[in-house]
Design a protein around this motif. Sequence first.
Motif, PDB file in Angstrom:
ATOM      1  N   GLN A 191      10.226  15.711  22.632  1.00  9.07           N
ATOM      2  CA  GLN A 191      11.665  15.731  22.955  1.00  9.07           C
ATOM      3  C   GLN A 191      11.937  14.155  23.519  1.00  9.07           C
ATOM      4  N   THR A 192      10.880  13.573  24.022  1.00  2.00           N
ATOM      5  CA  THR A 192      11.075  12.197  24.441  1.00  2.00           C
ATOM      6  C   THR A 192      11.205  11.497  23.469  1.00  2.00           C
ATOM      7  N   ALA A 193      10.615  11.423  22.340  1.00  2.00           N
ATOM      8  CA  ALA A 193      10.634  10.560  21.067  1.00  2.00           C
ATOM      9  C   ALA A 193      11.875  10.952  20.411  1.00  2.00           C
ATOM     10  N   VAL A 194      12.338  12.116  20.401  1.00  2.00           N
ATOM     11  CA  VAL A 194      13.632  12.514  19.597  1.00  2.00           C
ATOM     12  C   VAL A 194      14.864  11.663  20.347  1.00  2.00           C
ATOM     13  N   LYS A 195      14.870  11.459  21.621  1.00  2.55           N
ATOM     14  CA  LYS A 195      15.887  10.675  22.312  1.00  2.55           C
ATOM     15  C   LYS A 195      15.756   9.329  22.218  1.00  2.55           C
TER      16      LYS A 195
ATOM     17  N   ALA B 173      -3.072  12.406   9.115  1.00  2.00           N
ATOM     18  CA  ALA B 173      -4.244  12.205   9.895  1.00  2.00           C
ATOM     19  C   ALA B 173      -3.552  11.145  11.208  1.00  2.00           C
ATOM     20  N   ALA B 174      -3.022  10.071  10.606  1.00  5.90           N
ATOM     21  CA  ALA B 174      -2.286   9.299  11.466  1.00  5.90           C
ATOM     22  C   ALA B 174      -1.175   9.634  12.226  1.00  5.90           C
ATOM     23  N   ALA B 175      -0.330  10.707  11.526  1.00  4.89           N
ATOM     24  CA  ALA B 175       0.764  11.164  12.473  1.00  4.89           C
ATOM     25  C   ALA B 175       0.209  12.391  13.672  1.00  4.89           C
ATOM     26  N   ARG B 176      -0.832  12.988  13.039  1.00  4.25           N
ATOM     27  CA  ARG B 176      -1.188  14.211  14.161  1.00  4.25           C
ATOM     28  C   ARG B 176      -2.223  13.497  15.220  1.00  4.25           C
ATOM     29  N   ALA B 177      -2.551  12.289  14.893  1.00  5.10           N
ATOM     30  CA  ALA B 177      -3.397  11.640  16.125  1.00  5.10           C
ATOM     31  C   ALA B 177      -2.627  11.260  17.137  1.00  5.10           C
ATOM     32  N   ASN B 178      -1.233  10.984  17.051  1.00  7.72           N
ATOM     33  CA  ASN B 178      -0.508  10.253  18.150  1.00  7.72           C
ATOM     34  C   ASN B 178       0.061  11.204  19.186  1.00  7.72           C
ATOM     35  N   PRO B 179       0.228  10.820  20.345  1.00  8.43           N
ATOM     36  CA  PRO B 179       0.662  11.636  21.427  1.00  8.43           C
ATOM     37  C   PRO B 179       2.166  12.215  21.463  1.00  8.43           C
ATOM     38  N   PHE B 180       2.949  11.532  20.557  1.00 12.30           N
ATOM     39  CA  PHE B 180       4.354  11.709  20.516  1.00 12.30           C
ATOM     40  C   PHE B 180       4.717  12.725  19.346  1.00 12.30           C
TER      41      PHE B 180
ATOM     42  N   LEU C 276       7.839   4.366  22.961  1.00 12.96           N
ATOM     43  CA  LEU C 276       7.835   5.795  22.950  1.00 12.96           C
ATOM     44  C   LEU C 276       6.969   6.357  24.123  1.00 12.96           C
ATOM     45  N   LEU C 277       5.538   5.729  24.329  1.00  9.04           N
ATOM     46  CA  LEU C 277       4.949   6.222  25.495  1.00  9.04           C
ATOM     47  C   LEU C 277       5.229   5.690  26.605  1.00  9.04           C
ATOM     48  N   SER C 278       6.141   4.480  26.928  1.00  9.05           N
ATOM     49  CA  SER C 278       6.593   4.229  28.312  1.00  9.05           C
ATOM     50  C   SER C 278       7.380   5.105  28.862  1.00  9.05           C
ATOM     51  N   PRO C 279       7.440   5.328  30.472  1.00 10.18           N
ATOM     52  CA  PRO C 279       8.102   6.235  30.879  1.00 10.18           C
ATOM     53  C   PRO C 279       9.497   5.734  30.894  1.00 10.18           C
ATOM     54  N   SER C 280      10.289   6.747  31.130  1.00  7.35           N
ATOM     55  CA  SER C 280      11.775   6.561  31.196  1.00  7.35           C
ATOM     56  C   SER C 280      12.404   6.841  32.505  1.00  7.35           C
ATOM     57  N   ASP C 281      13.249   6.069  32.816  1.00  9.77           N
ATOM     58  CA  ASP C 281      13.906   6.341  34.511  1.00  9.77           C
ATOM     59  C   ASP C 281      15.460   7.179  34.262  1.00  9.77           C
TER      60      ASP C 281
END
Length: 341
Positions: free
Chosen positions: A243-247, A204-211, A325-330
């Motif tokens: 994919q952003t989290a994988v990086k 439940a905790a893992a599925r509730a996260n946007p990443f 993880l949720l912060s934008p990357s440049d």
Amino acid sequence: MTNLDRFADLTLLSFGKINVTLGGVVTGAVVFMGAMLLARLVSHALRGVRERSSPRTAGALYLLEKLASYGLVILGVIVGLSAAGLNLSSLTIFAGAIGIGLGLGLQGVVKEFVSGLFLIFDRMVSIGDYIELEDGVRGAIVEIGPRASRIRTNDNVNIIIPNSRLIEDRVTNWTLKGDTRRIHVPFSVAYGANRAQVRDAVLAAARANPFTLPETETRKSQVWLVGFGESGLDFELLVWPTQTAVKRPASMHAAYTWLIADALDQAGIEIPFPQTDLRLRSIFGHEGDEALRVLGLQRTTGRAAAGAAIRPSVAPTTNDAADELLSPSDDIAGAEEDSPA
């Protein structure tokens, strides 16, 4: 004929049908410098378009950028040599000199240049991909140059890698063709915990996260019981991140570990700690509970003996790794950021 014309017609080299004049050399140099400048302007313009484009089209635009810049430089060399008085048929005269130069040490330069061309056309390793080399170096590819490629780690450290290494050595591409991968996050709970409750709380905790990516038939979040440890049950959370989290592997593992700890706290599930059971077979002729009563002690369960009764539910804590993880990357193609563990 003016003095300037005579100066321009001054012969610098005469060999057979080749007649190189000072004016021709100057003209050829101007043509070559113009081609270099034009190649730089075209490359800069295409780079600006690529940086504003989506990651899906960034690879094709990078290929176009390199082809245009290399093509203009080569065209400038040919036209410049012709303007200097060396026609295309006369270029064969310099083949021997070029061969000698290659024999004296230019093989490595040519090797890296050709390797760079293979990397650009092959597309198994592209700009924006997150890769890992055999020596453990991990990062996003931000540039494939004529001699070397530049990898930027998630700590913003730029590592220069010869192009040939990306062809000859084993390279793990974690984001080939923009895909993601499944990760395993280990954790443990104390013996006696309800396994179904552990699974439900962590999932439940893992599925509730946007990443965490939405589940499909082939990509589902799971909790596996993988072993019996010295102090508790060993589990693994299997999840498909974005994919952003994988990086961002370090932040990703830290974020999921924190989420698991919060989920177990809220469910009142105990995390194990080292403990030792001491068995007294006989004390002053007494055994078992009778021996404990003689010593003024009372039999307790392993959990109570450790002073770790089931904890009440607590509020989730601040997860810095998840915020990262949720912060934008440049990055150059939406592909770079923080460093692996």
